[in-house]
Write a protein that holds these residues in place. Structure first.
Motif, short mmCIF file in Angstrom:
data_model
loop_
_atom_site.label_atom_id
_atom_site.label_comp_id
_atom_site.label_asym_id
_atom_site.label_seq_id
_atom_site.Cartn_x
_atom_site.Cartn_y
_atom_site.Cartn_z
N ASN A 1 0.84 -1.21 0.00
CA ASN A 1 0.00 0.00 0.00
C ASN A 1 0.87 1.26 0.00
O ASN A 1 0.53 2.25 -0.65
CB ASN A 1 -0.93 0.00 1.22
CG ASN A 1 -2.04 -1.03 1.09
OD1 ASN A 1 -2.40 -1.42 -0.02
ND2 ASN A 1 -2.58 -1.47 2.21
N ARG A 2 2.00 1.21 0.73
CA ARG A 2 2.93 2.33 0.71
C ARG A 2 3.47 2.56 -0.70
O ARG A 2 3.58 3.69 -1.17
CB ARG A 2 4.08 2.08 1.69
CG ARG A 2 4.95 3.32 1.93
CD ARG A 2 6.22 3.00 2.69
NE ARG A 2 5.99 2.21 3.90
CZ ARG A 2 6.95 1.68 4.61
NH1 ARG A 2 8.23 1.84 4.26
NH2 ARG A 2 6.68 0.97 5.69
N LEU A 3 3.81 1.45 -1.38
CA LEU A 3 4.32 1.56 -2.74
C LEU A 3 3.25 2.15 -3.67
O LEU A 3 3.58 2.99 -4.52
CB LEU A 3 4.76 0.19 -3.25
CG LEU A 3 5.27 0.14 -4.70
CD1 LEU A 3 6.51 1.02 -4.86
CD2 LEU A 3 5.59 -1.30 -5.11
N LYS A 4 2.00 1.75 -3.50
CA LYS A 4 0.93 2.30 -4.35
C LYS A 4 0.80 3.81 -4.19
O LYS A 4 0.55 4.53 -5.16
CB LYS A 4 -0.41 1.62 -4.01
CG LYS A 4 -0.54 0.21 -4.58
CD LYS A 4 -1.98 -0.27 -4.63
CE LYS A 4 -2.55 -0.47 -3.26
NZ LYS A 4 -3.91 -1.10 -3.33
N GLN A 5 1.01 4.29 -2.96
CA GLN A 5 0.95 5.74 -2.72
C GLN A 5 2.14 6.46 -3.33
O GLN A 5 2.00 7.56 -3.87
CB GLN A 5 0.88 6.01 -1.21
CG GLN A 5 -0.40 5.54 -0.56
CD GLN A 5 -0.39 5.75 0.95
OE1 GLN A 5 0.65 6.05 1.53
NE2 GLN A 5 -1.55 5.59 1.59
N ILE A 6 3.31 5.83 -3.23
CA ILE A 6 4.54 6.45 -3.73
C ILE A 6 4.65 6.38 -5.25
O ILE A 6 5.01 7.35 -5.91
CB ILE A 6 5.77 5.77 -3.09
CG1 ILE A 6 5.83 6.05 -1.59
CG2 ILE A 6 7.07 6.21 -3.77
CD1 ILE A 6 6.84 5.19 -0.85
#
Length: 310
Positions: A141-146
């Motif tokens: 989920n962090r990667l999707k935001q970044i």
């Protein structure tokens, strides 16, 4: 648009050949051997050269193009393979490089640009610890935001690629997408590297079994024929699979000792191959077990479909 190229890499006996056929059939590909020794005629068993019946009609290149006494360098390999890539692409087919000769493959795909960002072991361990504590979902989920572009290319369960993308961002301030765009300015092709890995004891067992099969299929006779044709002092005969048996024919060792030495050297070589690819190239790794090979191959085909559409 740069030509897309797939490369399948990893240590000897891990299953690259089997996967390459599946990938070629799925994506209308042609296979280029990335093995520095398969270019030599008459050196078939010791180099684990693919058999005609195993090719399943898929075109294969960079096999049997030199005699054992001819020189063949990284520069030669690069020239040949880049030409094959152009020809295969002109036929609207996908070039698939398969092999374990890391420097040779890197010479083609990176054009000798060895500036890939080095791994940050401390950062990798920190992210792996987070994954072990909380699972892969928070990291994904962090990667999707970044970097939503990269997240769409990466399967949520491919934790190595998720961690690598986050590591690049935390270390450089660039998303993986931005980083790859910067790198690709120096790259001749748009490539995706698929790496196969396996638990070490399992891999070593496969290597030992493969060598036993090689002996059954006539490896000793193959080496004897090459020696009788006057090739014993050629550079090509210093390769693993050949150099171990030459002392046997000189009466310096027993056949059993030569075969055990071959197994040991092959295991050590597999370890070096794995270390080289881990440290030198940006590889997407997939861990295989006998029970998960089919599942992992399907996962790889899905990931490659995303790469080819991007």
């Amino acid at each position: 648009m740069k030509q897309k190229v797939i490369a399948i890499v990893g240590p000897t006996a891990v299953g690259k050949t089997k996967l390459s056929i599946e990938v070629a059939k799925k994506f209308n590909g042609e296979i280029i051997s990335g093995d520095s020794m398969q270019v030599y005629r008459g050196m078939d068993i010791g180099t684990a050269k693919i058999k005609i019946e195993e090719m399943q009609g898929i075109p294969h290149h960079m096999i049997d193009i030199k005699n054992p006494d001819e020189n063949f360098s990284v520069a030669d390999f690069k020239k040949y393979v880049q030409q094959y890539i152009k020809e295969i692409s002109a036929r609207n087919h996908i070039p698939i490089i398969v092999g374990g000769s890391g420097l040779y493959i890197q010479s083609v795909l990176s054009d000798y640009n060895f500036s890939e960002e080095k791994r940050d072991d401390a950062l990798t361990k920190k992210l792996e610890a987070e994954m072990e504590a909380e699972g892969i979902e928070p990291l994904y989920n962090r990667l999707k935001q970044i970097d939503h572009v990269q997240a769409e290319k990466i399967h949520p369960n491919n934790f190595r690629r998720v961690i690598r993308a986050l590591e690049i961002y935390e270390k450089t301030g660039l998303t993986m997408t931005e980083y790859q765009m910067h790198q690709q300015k120096e790259m001749p092709f748009d490539s995706m590297l698929i790496g196969l890995e396996m638990e070490r004891s399992m891999l070593y067992e496969r290597i030992n079994h493969r060598i036993d099969l090689m002996v059954e299929e006539g490896l000793v006779e193959e080496v004897h024929k090459l020696i009788s044709e006057g090739y014993s002092n050629c550079q090509s005969m210093k390769a693993i699979g050949y150099k171990e048996l030459i002392p046997y024919f000189r009466g310096e060792t027993t056949l059993e000792e030569s075969i055990e030495l071959l197994k040991r050297n092959s295991r050590r070589f597999a370890k070096r191959q794995f270390t080289w690819f881990k440290n030198k190239m940006e590889v997407n790794w997939y861990n295989l077990t006998p029970l998960t090979i089919s599942e992992k191959f399907n996962e790889i085909l899905i990931d490659l479909a995303g790469f080819l559409k991007s």
